[in-house]
Motif scaffolding. Structure first.
Motif, PDB file in Angstrom:
ATOM      1  N   UNK A 159       2.852 -15.557  -4.269  1.00 42.60           N
ATOM      2  CA  UNK A 159       3.691 -14.362  -4.221  1.00 42.60           C
ATOM      3  C   UNK A 159       2.783 -13.163  -3.963  1.00 42.60           C
ATOM      4  N   UNK A 160       3.362 -12.094  -3.438  1.00 42.87           N
ATOM      5  CA  UNK A 160       2.586 -10.921  -3.067  1.00 42.87           C
ATOM      6  C   UNK A 160       2.405  -9.973  -4.263  1.00 42.87           C
ATOM      7  N   UNK A 161       1.154  -9.592  -4.476  1.00 44.09           N
ATOM      8  CA  UNK A 161       0.811  -8.621  -5.525  1.00 44.09           C
ATOM      9  C   UNK A 161       0.029  -7.490  -4.874  1.00 44.09           C
ATOM     10  N   UNK A 162       0.305  -6.258  -5.296  1.00 43.91           N
ATOM     11  CA  UNK A 162      -0.426  -5.103  -4.788  1.00 43.91           C
ATOM     12  C   UNK A 162      -1.366  -4.578  -5.867  1.00 43.91           C
ATOM     13  N   UNK A 163      -2.618  -4.348  -5.479  1.00 47.51           N
ATOM     14  CA  UNK A 163      -3.600  -3.812  -6.415  1.00 47.51           C
ATOM     15  C   UNK A 163      -3.263  -2.363  -6.750  1.00 47.51           C
ATOM     16  N   UNK A 164      -4.042  -1.768  -7.641  1.00 42.29           N
ATOM     17  CA  UNK A 164      -3.777  -0.408  -8.096  1.00 42.29           C
ATOM     18  C   UNK A 164      -3.688   0.584  -6.933  1.00 42.29           C
ATOM     19  N   UNK A 165      -4.546   0.420  -5.933  1.00 42.55           N
ATOM     20  CA  UNK A 165      -4.549   1.331  -4.788  1.00 42.55           C
ATOM     21  C   UNK A 165      -3.753   0.789  -3.600  1.00 42.55           C
ATOM     22  N   UNK A 166      -2.999  -0.285  -3.819  1.00 39.05           N
ATOM     23  CA  UNK A 166      -2.066  -0.736  -2.793  1.00 39.05           C
ATOM     24  C   UNK A 166      -2.541  -1.847  -1.888  1.00 39.05           C
ATOM     25  N   UNK A 167      -3.688  -2.467  -2.174  1.00 37.66           N
ATOM     26  CA  UNK A 167      -4.145  -3.563  -1.321  1.00 37.66           C
ATOM     27  C   UNK A 167      -3.348  -4.821  -1.648  1.00 37.66           C
ATOM     28  N   UNK A 168      -2.727  -5.465  -0.638  1.00 38.38           N
ATOM     29  CA  UNK A 168      -1.921  -6.659  -0.911  1.00 38.38           C
ATOM     30  C   UNK A 168      -2.775  -7.896  -1.168  1.00 38.38           C
ATOM     31  N   UNK A 169      -2.340  -8.713  -2.114  1.00 35.99           N
ATOM     32  CA  UNK A 169      -2.997  -9.983  -2.408  1.00 35.99           C
ATOM     33  C   UNK A 169      -1.936 -11.046  -2.616  1.00 35.99           C
TER      34      UNK A 169
END
Length: 201
Positions: A159-169
């Motif tokens: 599933x897609x997760x976004x880091x604190x500054x918005x980088x998708x993982x």
């Protein structure tokens, strides 16, 4: 979830901290009406209190030391008070924004900067697993509280997760902390038996 720019994400984070302080003072929680809340902030209360106390002492000390230079004193005072507000906001967010389990998803959160919804039909397995060391690996997300995670969640697909500054993982394994991990693990397993069958493509 749509990606947004770093500046907007920072602004939204600050707003969530302020809202969390208001919720904490009112002894209310965010996003728990449709499901069952599970806290995770119990283990960090004492360290956060200690850190906040140090910040307050620093604010007082700097005010005394910089009294001969009023302009600098005011600037430093604003920064110090902002730091204290951040500490209070982080703890308030951890208390007022718990994990939430309902009949379709598990909402995993950490303070005001992580809010990840995991569909129950994507959960392959869930187990109680206490870890105090975490290595950064591709496809894994570690959401430790006080350097510790107590639950490990494995998914059937990323599933897609976004880091604190918005980088998708894309993540397929999630480790996170709960104050009562055994209770939450049991509740997730019970909900999974009631959830729709896993997706097939």
């Amino acid at each position: 979830m749509k990606a947004v720019g770093p500046a907007r994400r920072l602004a939204e984070h600050e707003l969530r901290l302020l809202v969390s302080i208001a919720l904490w003072m009112a002894r209310r929680q965010h996003g728990t009406r449709s499901g069952r809340a599970f806290g995770y902030a119990r283990g960090q209360g004492a360290p956060m209190l200690g850190f906040g106390f140090v910040c307050v002492l620093e604010t007082i000390a700097m005010a005394v030391l910089l009294r001969p230079w009023p302009a600098i004193e005011r600037s430093v005072l604003v920064l110090d008070l902002y730091g204290v507000l951040q500490v209070v906001g982080m703890h308030a967010a951890s208390v007022s924004r718990p994990h939430v389990l309902d009949d379709t998803s598990l909402r995993i959160r950490r303070a005001a900067h992580v809010d990840l919804s995991v569909p129950l039909d994507l959960i392959a397995s869930v187990r109680r697993e206490t870890r105090s060391t975490h290595e950064k690996r591709e496809g894994e997300l570690d959401l430790a509280i006080g350097a510790q995670t107590t639950i490990t969640l494995e998914l059937t697909e990323p599933i897609r997760h976004f880091t604190f500054l918005g980088r998708p993982r894309n993540v397929r394994l999630i480790r996170f902390h709960a104050d009562e991990p055994d209770v939450l693990v049991r509740a997730i397993r019970e909900m999974r038996t009631l959830a729709p069958a896993p997706r097939t493509y």
